[in-house]
Write a protein that holds these residues in place. Structure first.
Motif, PDB file in Angstrom:
ATOM      1  N   UNK A  13       0.864  -1.166   0.000  1.00  0.00           N
ATOM      2  CA  UNK A  13       0.000   0.000   0.000  1.00  0.00           C
ATOM      3  C   UNK A  13       0.901   1.217   0.000  1.00  0.00           C
ATOM      4  N   UNK A  14       0.845   2.036  -1.034  1.00  0.00           N
ATOM      5  CA  UNK A  14       1.821   3.110  -1.138  1.00  0.00           C
ATOM      6  C   UNK A  14       1.207   4.399  -1.640  1.00  0.00           C
ATOM      7  N   UNK A  15       1.595   5.488  -1.012  1.00  0.00           N
ATOM      8  CA  UNK A  15       1.289   6.841  -1.474  1.00  0.00           C
ATOM      9  C   UNK A  15       2.606   7.581  -1.465  1.00  0.00           C
ATOM     10  N   UNK A  16       3.400   7.348  -2.488  1.00  0.00           N
ATOM     11  CA  UNK A  16       4.792   7.779  -2.459  1.00  0.00           C
ATOM     12  C   UNK A  16       4.933   9.280  -2.322  1.00  0.00           C
ATOM     13  N   UNK A  17       4.069  10.008  -3.002  1.00  0.00           N
ATOM     14  CA  UNK A  17       4.276  11.449  -3.029  1.00  0.00           C
ATOM     15  C   UNK A  17       3.880  12.098  -1.714  1.00  0.00           C
ATOM     16  N   UNK A  18       3.097  11.385  -0.908  1.00  0.00           N
ATOM     17  CA  UNK A  18       2.787  11.913   0.424  1.00  0.00           C
ATOM     18  C   UNK A  18       3.687  11.287   1.474  1.00  0.00           C
ATOM     19  N   UNK A  19       4.717  10.543   1.000  1.00  0.00           N
ATOM     20  CA  UNK A  19       5.726   9.941   1.878  1.00  0.00           C
ATOM     21  C   UNK A  19       5.140   8.864   2.795  1.00  0.00           C
ATOM     22  N   UNK A 579      11.105  -0.177  -6.659  1.00  0.00           N
ATOM     23  CA  UNK A 579      12.237  -1.038  -6.936  1.00  0.00           C
ATOM     24  C   UNK A 579      12.617  -1.748  -5.645  1.00  0.00           C
ATOM     25  N   UNK A 580      12.769  -3.064  -5.705  1.00  0.00           N
ATOM     26  CA  UNK A 580      13.107  -3.881  -4.542  1.00  0.00           C
ATOM     27  C   UNK A 580      14.494  -4.495  -4.719  1.00  0.00           C
ATOM     28  N   UNK A 581      15.262  -4.534  -3.656  1.00  0.00           N
ATOM     29  CA  UNK A 581      16.501  -5.303  -3.630  1.00  0.00           C
ATOM     30  C   UNK A 581      16.600  -5.982  -2.267  1.00  0.00           C
ATOM     31  N   UNK A 588      15.006  -4.021   0.800  1.00  0.00           N
ATOM     32  CA  UNK A 588      14.939  -2.577   0.674  1.00  0.00           C
ATOM     33  C   UNK A 588      13.989  -2.193  -0.453  1.00  0.00           C
ATOM     34  N   UNK A 589      13.254  -1.109  -0.226  1.00  0.00           N
ATOM     35  CA  UNK A 589      12.316  -0.607  -1.218  1.00  0.00           C
ATOM     36  C   UNK A 589      12.748   0.799  -1.609  1.00  0.00           C
ATOM     37  N   UNK A 590      12.776   1.061  -2.925  1.00  0.00           N
ATOM     38  CA  UNK A 590      13.184   2.359  -3.449  1.00  0.00           C
ATOM     39  C   UNK A 590      12.047   2.940  -4.288  1.00  0.00           C
ATOM     40  N   UNK A 591      11.921   4.255  -4.252  1.00  0.00           N
ATOM     41  CA  UNK A 591      10.981   4.952  -5.117  1.00  0.00           C
ATOM     42  C   UNK A 591      11.721   5.302  -6.408  1.00  0.00           C
ATOM     43  N   UNK A 592      11.495   4.504  -7.452  1.00  0.00           N
ATOM     44  CA  UNK A 592      12.195   4.716  -8.715  1.00  0.00           C
ATOM     45  C   UNK A 592      11.649   5.924  -9.465  1.00  0.00           C
ATOM     46  N   UNK A 593      10.328   6.122  -9.381  1.00  0.00           N
ATOM     47  CA  UNK A 593       9.727   7.231 -10.103  1.00  0.00           C
ATOM     48  C   UNK A 593       9.739   7.004 -11.606  1.00  0.00           C
TER      49      UNK A 593
END
Length: 622
Positions: A13-19, A579-581, A588-593
């Motif tokens: 569940x993600x709302x990346x732009x609201x952090x 992006x997951x590694x 770890x989870x990254x916001x690739x955009x």
């Protein structure tokens, strides 16, 4: 029966732009089981305790020697275990690339079917090993920055600290309830009486270099006055009735290599040794002349480590690749009884339609129906036992045979009845590759002869050799994509060069471009991930800039350009803008955009990964 966790499914569940970001585990199910460290099998009062890649396992030993699983308790990164009364004491490892610390757990095992963590202590480094001397528990951690050991003694069962002190030499090995041996280096040893751990007393010292030119791995006592030392090739016996005056007695030359750090098991006058591919039984009733009674092959073979215990003439050997092996000791003969494993170790996973496919090193492939991730179904065995290292293209899966080194290509369009389509004879040291989605041909990267080879397999049963390209460098790994070959040079100085070949699709391989110092990693892998050329490390390396995972744009396939980096390692996975590694036991989870650049730092980390190696990220039904 409780299962072994290796695959974990997540609801994201993600709302990346609201952090805001959250991951919730929705299910876990078993696909793998392995045992790695030494000294991780203990028999106590009719029960067998082991540490697997999942955590603590408790078995009841039945009258006929068979094991009945009672429970499993997840312990991340477990490395050492001791049992006393109604408690198991388990240490877990800290790593520089994981964000959790070393731990010591006190597990209440009064109810064998429902063990639980009663206490937990945290450390800056790895607490190892866990040894019990009478009413005291000893463990230590190595400060790799200041280069000394910190010894801890705790009173049991309270687990209250009695004393701690620093030691610039080496670790302690338990000899009996009050005596320990310290490894001082160069086969020099100091003996301590630690009946009072607040005032350990030196009671002797010795050196075994006359028989062991290199450092021994383990030491243990026999009949109180005999010290037995072992390395990979030799067992030596010493009279230590006077700890200040060691007397050499005899040696036993091993017929095969003993596992690293394996501690010989002794029951009365019999010694059991687990060697690479063999188990050996030795009579040591007369230590002047140890005698081999029996040796059998095939048991515990092809493993990297093993731990062993002998109870009521049943020998249990926990291995990393072959589950738990049970042998029977009968009139000085070793008899193989059974191999105990629900699943075998995980080499790598992939997905085909609604099926999860898992490979092993020695036991072929298994597959699971994951059309409903909340209720996966074990579908059993998929491919022959000695198939490993696979690559897929649409309906084809190409696997190597770990014995013949040949490559077999199967059509799994009907996954329940895979059909052998092509079989190509190879020598050792080949890696197979498909060109993206092309099923008409297959490539091989010959690591020994430094060749790039291509076969036409468009017709079942017909393998037409299309070309053999001699490479002007030592090849390490490579990937084929859209008619281009991206090949990494094997450079021992860790400065990897990238060689780009074109026209592979028309069978005219041409070296077009060389990019020097493409990577400074010590071990690398190449993958095409979402049209990026990705170079990463699978091995567990301290996360530093030169070890970042790199993503290159292939807008110009003949001159890849660095697009962005992520500060982690392990096989990456991209899902939309995420992006997951994975590194070690952390993910770890990254916001690739949309248009990533620069170095990406993780926005989220989760650790609920017990003993998983070779992590594969796979998406199913979101």
């Amino acid at each position: 029966m409780k299962k072994i966790l290796i695959i974990i499914l997540f609801l994201v569940v993600t709302h990346l732009f609201s952090q805001e970001f959250n991951i919730v585990k929705t299910n876990e199910f078993a696909i793998s089981q392995s045992y790695y460290p030494s000294d991780i099998v203990i028999e106590d009062d009719g029960y067998l305790y082991t540490l697997s890649s999942y955590g603590l396992e408790i078995y009841e030993i039945e009258n006929n020697g068979e094991l009945a699983i009672l429970s499993r308790l997840p312990i991340t990164a477990d490395i050492s275990i001791s049992i006393k009364d109604n408690y198991a004491y388990i240490s877990a490892g800290h790593t520089e690339y994981d964000s959790f610390c070393g731990k010591l757990y006190q597990i209440n095992i009064t109810d064998k079917e429902n063990p639980y963590i009663e206490q937990q202590l945290d450390y800056d480094y790895n607490p190892f090993p866990v040894q019990i001397y009478g009413e005291y528990l000893h463990t230590m951690e190595y400060d790799s920055y200041n280069l000394y050991y910190i010894n801890y003694f705790y009173l049991l069962p309270e687990l209250s600290l009695v004393t701690q002190y620093e030691d610039y030499l080496n670790h302690l090995e338990k000899l009996d309830e009050t005596t320990a041996l310290r490894y001082d280096g160069y086969n020099n040893f100091t003996i301590f009486d630690i009946s009072d751990p607040t005032q350990p007393e030196i009671i002797g010292s010795g050196n075994v270099s006359s028989q062991h030119p290199y450092n021994i791995h383990r030491a243990r006592t026999y009949n109180d006055t005999i010290l037995i030392c072992s390395d990979n090739d030799l067992i030596s016996f010493w009279d230590v009735s006077d700890w200040n005056n060691w007397g050499y007695i005899s040696q036993y030359q091993l017929p095969h290599t003993l596992f690293n750090y394996y501690r010989p098991v002794i029951k009365e006058t019999k010694m059991i040794l687990v060697e690479f591919g063999y188990v050996e039984l030795i009579d040591i009733s007369d230590v002047l002349q140890p005698i081999q009674l029996d040796i059998i092959s095939g048991t515990a073979g092809s493993c990297l480590s093993a731990s062993c215990v002998n109870t009521n003439d049943n020998i249990y050997i926990a291995t990393n690749w072959n589950g738990i092996q049970r042998l029977k000791l009968n009139n000085n003969n070793l008899i193989f009884e059974e191999e105990i494993a629900e699943y075998y170790e995980n080499a790598r996973c992939t997905k085909y339609n609604n099926y999860l496919i898992k490979s092993t090193m020695l036991h072929g492939y298994e597959y699971f129906d994951i059309s409903d991730p909340a209720d996966p179904i074990d579908m059993g065995h998929l491919l022959p036992e000695y198939s490993y290292y696979f690559k897929m293209s649409n309906n084809l899966i190409a696997v190597l045979d770990s014995y013949t080194y040949d490559c077999d290509v199967y059509d799994i369009s009907n996954i329940h009845t895979p059909m052998l389509r092509n079989s190509i004879e190879l020598d050792m040291g080949n890696l197979q590759e498909f060109d993206t989605e092309d099923e008409t041909s297959i490539y091989f990267i010959d690591l020994f002869d430094n060749e790039l080879v291509k076969y036409d397999i468009s017709e079942p049963g017909i393998n037409e050799l299309l070309f053999v390209e001699q490479l002007p460098f030592d090849i390490y790994c490579g990937i084929i994509h859209n008619g281009y070959g991206y090949l990494i040079e094997n450079d021992n100085n860790y400065h990897q060069n990238l060689y780009i070949y074109k026209n592979l699709h028309i069978n005219e391989p041409t070296l077009y471009n060389t990019i020097n110092n493409f990577s400074a990693k010590s071990a690398v892998d190449l993958q095409i991930i979402n049209e990026y050329l990705c170079i990463y490390s699978q091995v567990e390396i301290v996360i530093e800039p030169e070890n970042n995972t790199l993503f290159f744009n292939l807008n110009d396939p003949e001159s890849p350009e660095l697009a962005f980096e992520v500060s982690s390692f392990g096989r990456p996975y991209i899902n939309n803008n995420l992006l997951f590694t994975s590194s070690g036991y952390s993910c770890y989870v990254f916001n690739k955009g949309e248009n990533p650049s620069g170095i990406l730092e993780p926005i989220y980390t989760f650790y609920d990964i017990n003993g998983i190696n070779n992590i594969s990220f796979i998406e199913q039904n979101n």
